[in-house]
Design a protein around this motif. Sequence first.
Motif, short mmCIF file in Angstrom:
data_model
loop_
_atom_site.label_atom_id
_atom_site.label_comp_id
_atom_site.label_asym_id
_atom_site.label_seq_id
_atom_site.Cartn_x
_atom_site.Cartn_y
_atom_site.Cartn_z
N GLY A 185 0.78 -1.23 0.00
CA GLY A 185 0.00 0.00 0.00
C GLY A 185 0.81 1.28 0.00
O GLY A 185 0.24 2.37 0.02
N SER A 186 2.13 1.17 -0.04
CA SER A 186 2.97 2.37 -0.05
C SER A 186 3.13 2.88 -1.47
O SER A 186 3.26 2.09 -2.41
CB SER A 186 4.34 2.06 0.55
N GLY A 187 3.14 4.20 -1.63
CA GLY A 187 3.34 4.78 -2.95
C GLY A 187 4.72 5.36 -3.13
O GLY A 187 4.92 6.24 -3.96
N VAL A 188 5.69 4.85 -2.38
CA VAL A 188 7.04 5.40 -2.39
C VAL A 188 7.69 5.22 -3.76
O VAL A 188 7.48 4.22 -4.45
CB VAL A 188 7.90 4.74 -1.29
N ASN A 189 8.49 6.20 -4.15
CA ASN A 189 9.21 6.16 -5.41
C ASN A 189 10.43 5.25 -5.30
O ASN A 189 11.07 5.18 -4.25
CB ASN A 189 9.65 7.58 -5.79
N HIS A 190 10.75 4.54 -6.39
CA HIS A 190 11.87 3.59 -6.35
C HIS A 190 13.21 4.29 -6.09
O HIS A 190 14.12 3.70 -5.51
CB HIS A 190 11.94 2.79 -7.65
N LYS A 191 13.32 5.56 -6.52
CA LYS A 191 14.57 6.29 -6.28
C LYS A 191 14.76 6.56 -4.79
O LYS A 191 15.89 6.53 -4.28
CB LYS A 191 14.57 7.60 -7.06
N THR A 192 13.67 6.83 -4.09
CA THR A 192 13.74 7.04 -2.64
C THR A 192 14.17 5.76 -1.94
O THR A 192 15.01 5.77 -1.04
CB THR A 192 12.38 7.50 -2.10
N VAL A 193 13.59 4.64 -2.37
CA VAL A 193 13.95 3.35 -1.78
C VAL A 193 15.43 3.05 -2.02
O VAL A 193 16.15 2.61 -1.12
CB VAL A 193 13.08 2.22 -2.37
N GLN A 194 15.89 3.31 -3.23
CA GLN A 194 17.30 3.06 -3.56
C GLN A 194 18.22 3.90 -2.68
O GLN A 194 19.24 3.41 -2.17
CB GLN A 194 17.54 3.37 -5.03
N ARG A 195 17.86 5.17 -2.48
CA ARG A 195 18.70 6.06 -1.66
C ARG A 195 18.72 5.61 -0.20
O ARG A 195 19.78 5.58 0.44
CB ARG A 195 18.17 7.49 -1.76
N LEU A 196 17.55 5.22 0.33
CA LEU A 196 17.49 4.79 1.72
C LEU A 196 18.22 3.46 1.93
O LEU A 196 18.83 3.25 2.98
CB LEU A 196 16.03 4.67 2.16
N ILE A 197 18.16 2.59 0.95
CA ILE A 197 18.90 1.32 1.04
C ILE A 197 20.39 1.60 1.15
O ILE A 197 21.12 0.97 1.92
CB ILE A 197 18.59 0.43 -0.17
N GLN A 198 20.86 2.57 0.37
CA GLN A 198 22.27 2.94 0.42
C GLN A 198 22.63 3.54 1.78
O GLN A 198 23.69 3.25 2.34
CB GLN A 198 22.59 3.92 -0.71
N LEU A 199 21.73 4.37 2.32
CA LEU A 199 21.97 4.97 3.64
C LEU A 199 22.00 3.91 4.73
O LEU A 199 22.77 4.02 5.70
CB LEU A 199 20.88 6.00 3.95
N LEU A 200 21.17 2.87 4.58
CA LEU A 200 21.12 1.80 5.57
C LEU A 200 22.27 0.80 5.40
O LEU A 200 22.48 -0.06 6.26
CB LEU A 200 19.79 1.05 5.46
N GLY A 201 23.01 0.92 4.30
CA GLY A 201 24.13 0.02 4.07
C GLY A 201 23.71 -1.39 3.67
O GLY A 201 24.46 -2.34 3.88
N LEU A 202 22.52 -1.52 3.07
CA LEU A 202 22.03 -2.84 2.67
C LEU A 202 22.46 -3.13 1.24
O LEU A 202 22.37 -2.27 0.37
CB LEU A 202 20.50 -2.89 2.77
N ARG A 203 22.89 -4.34 1.01
CA ARG A 203 23.33 -4.74 -0.33
C ARG A 203 22.65 -6.05 -0.71
O ARG A 203 22.59 -6.97 0.09
CB ARG A 203 24.85 -4.93 -0.39
N SER A 204 22.18 -6.11 -1.95
CA SER A 204 21.58 -7.36 -2.43
C SER A 204 22.67 -8.42 -2.55
O SER A 204 23.75 -8.16 -3.10
CB SER A 204 20.91 -7.14 -3.79
N LEU A 205 22.40 -9.60 -2.02
CA LEU A 205 23.38 -10.69 -2.06
C LEU A 205 23.34 -11.44 -3.38
O LEU A 205 24.16 -12.32 -3.63
CB LEU A 205 23.11 -11.66 -0.91
N VAL A 206 22.37 -11.12 -4.23
CA VAL A 206 22.22 -11.80 -5.52
C VAL A 206 22.40 -10.78 -6.62
O VAL A 206 21.70 -9.77 -6.67
CB VAL A 206 20.84 -12.47 -5.66
#
Length: 223
Positions: free
Chosen positions: A97-118
């Motif tokens: 149900g969230s309408g968040v933009n993918h660019k925002t998600v990408q930026r926050l993932i980088q801030l959180l230091g999360l990396r896809s393992l695949v």
Amino acid sequence: MSARGGSVPKKAGCLGSSQEAGCAQKTQAVIELRQQHSLATLLKIAKLSRSTFYYQAKIQQGSDKYAALKAQIREVYERHKGCYGYRRITAELHNAGSGVNHKTVQRLIQLLGLRSLVRPKKYRSYRGEINSNVPNVLDRQFRADQPNQKWVTDVTEFNVRGDKLYLSPIMDLYNGEIVAYETRRTPQLPLVSNMLKRALSKLGDRQKPLLHSDSNTVDARCC
């Protein structure tokens, strides 16, 4: 001083001095180091009580308008064991149900230091089983003098958001036109046979093109 068997980094040096860092700064440093070291050790170095730490953390969280979204992102990431990148995490958030933009998600993932393992795989030609009994009639003569004289085909495997997709096209060497194609999730006989039926239905009575493939058995059975 060490924590969890390792040395506390230099960044933690300000934790022990009340003159150099206030409670808010110490709390921020503890939050940043918490993933690598135990909370008890960091609070001991910072000389912060748990109640003070949680109070300051709550204040800082309240000033971060993305705090709730960050928590959602981390929850999706951990639930899928680090296999989701920002695109799939964004899709999960949209489904929730969230309408968040993918660019925002990408930026926050980088801030959180999360990396896809695949890492997504690049597409590659699907080789199948090589049939050495099929002669190479075309012999790299890729020029055609008229339409429907020489056709080439191959089966290509793509990785689409973690799922395999197979593409089987026929191209006319006269002008590069795609005569027919078929896509399927498995490299089985209908992938090629359906494509061939559509391509052959476009031929005139006297047109008999040479069909060249990489001599794998998927194509050879249908020729």
